[in-house]
Design a protein around this motif. Structure first.
Motif, short mmCIF file in Angstrom:
data_model
loop_
_atom_site.label_atom_id
_atom_site.label_comp_id
_atom_site.label_asym_id
_atom_site.label_seq_id
_atom_site.Cartn_x
_atom_site.Cartn_y
_atom_site.Cartn_z
N TYR A 34 0.82 -1.21 0.00
CA TYR A 34 0.00 0.00 0.00
C TYR A 34 0.85 1.26 0.00
O TYR A 34 0.49 2.27 -0.61
CB TYR A 34 -0.92 0.01 1.23
CG TYR A 34 -2.12 -0.91 1.14
CD1 TYR A 34 -2.39 -1.65 -0.01
CD2 TYR A 34 -2.99 -1.03 2.22
CE1 TYR A 34 -3.48 -2.50 -0.07
CE2 TYR A 34 -4.10 -1.87 2.15
CZ TYR A 34 -4.34 -2.60 1.02
OH TYR A 34 -5.43 -3.44 0.96
N LEU A 37 -0.53 3.70 -2.89
CA LEU A 37 -1.61 4.58 -2.42
C LEU A 37 -1.28 6.07 -2.35
O LEU A 37 -2.22 6.88 -2.32
CB LEU A 37 -2.11 4.12 -1.05
CG LEU A 37 -2.81 2.75 -1.00
CD1 LEU A 37 -3.41 2.52 0.39
CD2 LEU A 37 -3.86 2.61 -2.07
N SER A 88 -4.08 9.37 -2.62
CA SER A 88 -4.34 10.36 -1.57
C SER A 88 -4.43 11.77 -2.14
O SER A 88 -5.22 12.60 -1.69
CB SER A 88 -3.24 10.30 -0.51
OG SER A 88 -3.46 11.25 0.50
N LEU A 115 -10.44 1.80 -3.05
CA LEU A 115 -10.07 1.67 -1.64
C LEU A 115 -11.01 0.72 -0.92
O LEU A 115 -10.58 -0.09 -0.08
CB LEU A 115 -10.07 3.05 -0.97
CG LEU A 115 -9.02 4.05 -1.47
CD1 LEU A 115 -9.20 5.40 -0.79
CD2 LEU A 115 -7.61 3.53 -1.25
N LEU A 167 -10.10 -2.77 -1.90
CA LEU A 167 -8.88 -3.19 -1.20
C LEU A 167 -9.18 -3.57 0.25
O LEU A 167 -8.65 -4.55 0.77
CB LEU A 167 -7.85 -2.05 -1.24
CG LEU A 167 -7.20 -1.76 -2.60
CD1 LEU A 167 -6.36 -0.47 -2.51
CD2 LEU A 167 -6.34 -2.92 -3.07
N GLU A 168 -10.06 -2.80 0.90
CA GLU A 168 -10.41 -3.10 2.29
C GLU A 168 -11.19 -4.41 2.39
O GLU A 168 -10.90 -5.26 3.25
CB GLU A 168 -11.23 -1.97 2.89
CG GLU A 168 -11.58 -2.23 4.35
CD GLU A 168 -12.50 -1.18 4.96
OE1 GLU A 168 -12.81 -1.30 6.17
OE2 GLU A 168 -12.94 -0.26 4.23
N ILE A 216 -4.69 1.28 4.97
CA ILE A 216 -5.25 2.31 4.10
C ILE A 216 -5.36 3.62 4.85
O ILE A 216 -5.01 4.69 4.34
CB ILE A 216 -6.63 1.87 3.57
CG1 ILE A 216 -6.50 0.63 2.68
CG2 ILE A 216 -7.30 3.00 2.78
CD1 ILE A 216 -7.83 0.03 2.25
N LYS A 217 -5.85 3.55 6.08
CA LYS A 217 -6.03 4.75 6.90
C LYS A 217 -4.71 5.46 7.15
O LYS A 217 -4.65 6.69 7.21
CB LYS A 217 -6.68 4.36 8.23
CG LYS A 217 -7.13 5.53 9.09
CD LYS A 217 -8.38 6.17 8.54
CE LYS A 217 -8.95 7.20 9.51
NZ LYS A 217 -10.12 7.89 8.96
N TYR A 219 -9.90 8.47 4.69
CA TYR A 219 -10.70 7.30 4.27
C TYR A 219 -11.50 6.75 5.46
O TYR A 219 -10.99 6.58 6.56
CB TYR A 219 -9.80 6.20 3.71
CG TYR A 219 -10.57 4.93 3.36
CD1 TYR A 219 -11.41 4.91 2.25
CD2 TYR A 219 -10.47 3.79 4.14
CE1 TYR A 219 -12.12 3.76 1.92
CE2 TYR A 219 -11.18 2.64 3.80
CZ TYR A 219 -12.01 2.64 2.70
OH TYR A 219 -12.71 1.50 2.37
#
Length: 209
Positions: free
Chosen positions: A142, A146, A150, A181, A184-185, A196-197, A203
């Motif tokens: 990630y 990612l 963002s 996203l 992905l989660e 991710i967070k 997110y």
């Protein structure tokens, strides 16, 4: 009476430099659409001795992913179609190749070209759903894939009717990032959300909420 030579009637007078008519732009676009419609790598390979399922995925799938950076037809079309066809038929051959796909995905996103980002996001959504454990295998990467998301997450560049049209074609970059996203989660297991967070603080979980 002088007999005319065959084909002399179609010759142009010497010095005639009248420009040739260019093919209308609409016709070019229509031809491109006709080439694209109904084409798949699997269909093309019916005339070969090799089935797509028997390809060496560790060699061919990364090659197609490197094509995500292509912007000219037909190269970008073959790359995109090749990816989706191989993901569709890859099964358990996809998971071992994941480490080789990260750099091409990162390079495509780092171009920060909205069209390429949208194509890459759709590929990511297909990738995480293509086989068991693929979503979990992406979690350690990630931090590489990612950061650009963002930047563009809240960027809807269209306005008015343009937003509605782009949503119909799934080309609204903000919506595609949110969809990706969430995919992905959902497919990334228990550690997906926190990672991710960490990369995208704004997110909100699609599972916990």
């Amino acid at each position: 009476m002088v007999e005319e030579k065959e084909g002399s009637g179609s010759s142009k007078p010497a010095g005639d430099s009248s420009p040739q008519l260019q093919e209308p732009l609409g016709h070019v676009k229509k031809s491109k659409q006709q080439v694209s419609e109904g084409f798949t790598i699997k269909a093309m390979m019916k005339n070969t001795l090799v089935e797509i399922e028997t390809l060496d995925y560790s060699s061919y799938l990364p090659i197609f992913f490197h094509g995500l950076c292509e912007m000219t037809f037909p190269h970008e079309f073959f790359a995109r179609q090749g990816i989706h066809d191989m993901l569709e038929h890859g099964g358990n051959k996809i998971l071992p190749v994941i480490p080789q796909l990260i750099i091409p995905i990162k390079n495509a996103l780092n171009l920060r070209n909205r069209q390429i980002i949208c194509i890459t996001l759709k590929v990511l959504q297909h990738l995480v759903a293509s086989a068991d454990m693929v979503g979990r295998a992406l979690v350690p990467y990630y931090r590489q894939i990612l950061p650009v998301l963002s930047i563009f997450k809240n960027m809807n560049v269209n306005s008015g009717d343009g937003i509605e049209y782009s949503q119909q074609k799934r080309e609204n970059i903000g919506d595609l990032i949110q969809e990706t996203l969430e995919a992905l989660e959902r497919c990334g297991g228990e550690n997906a959300f926190i990672n991710i967070k960490y990369m995208i603080p704004t997110y909100q979980s699609c599972i916990l909420n």
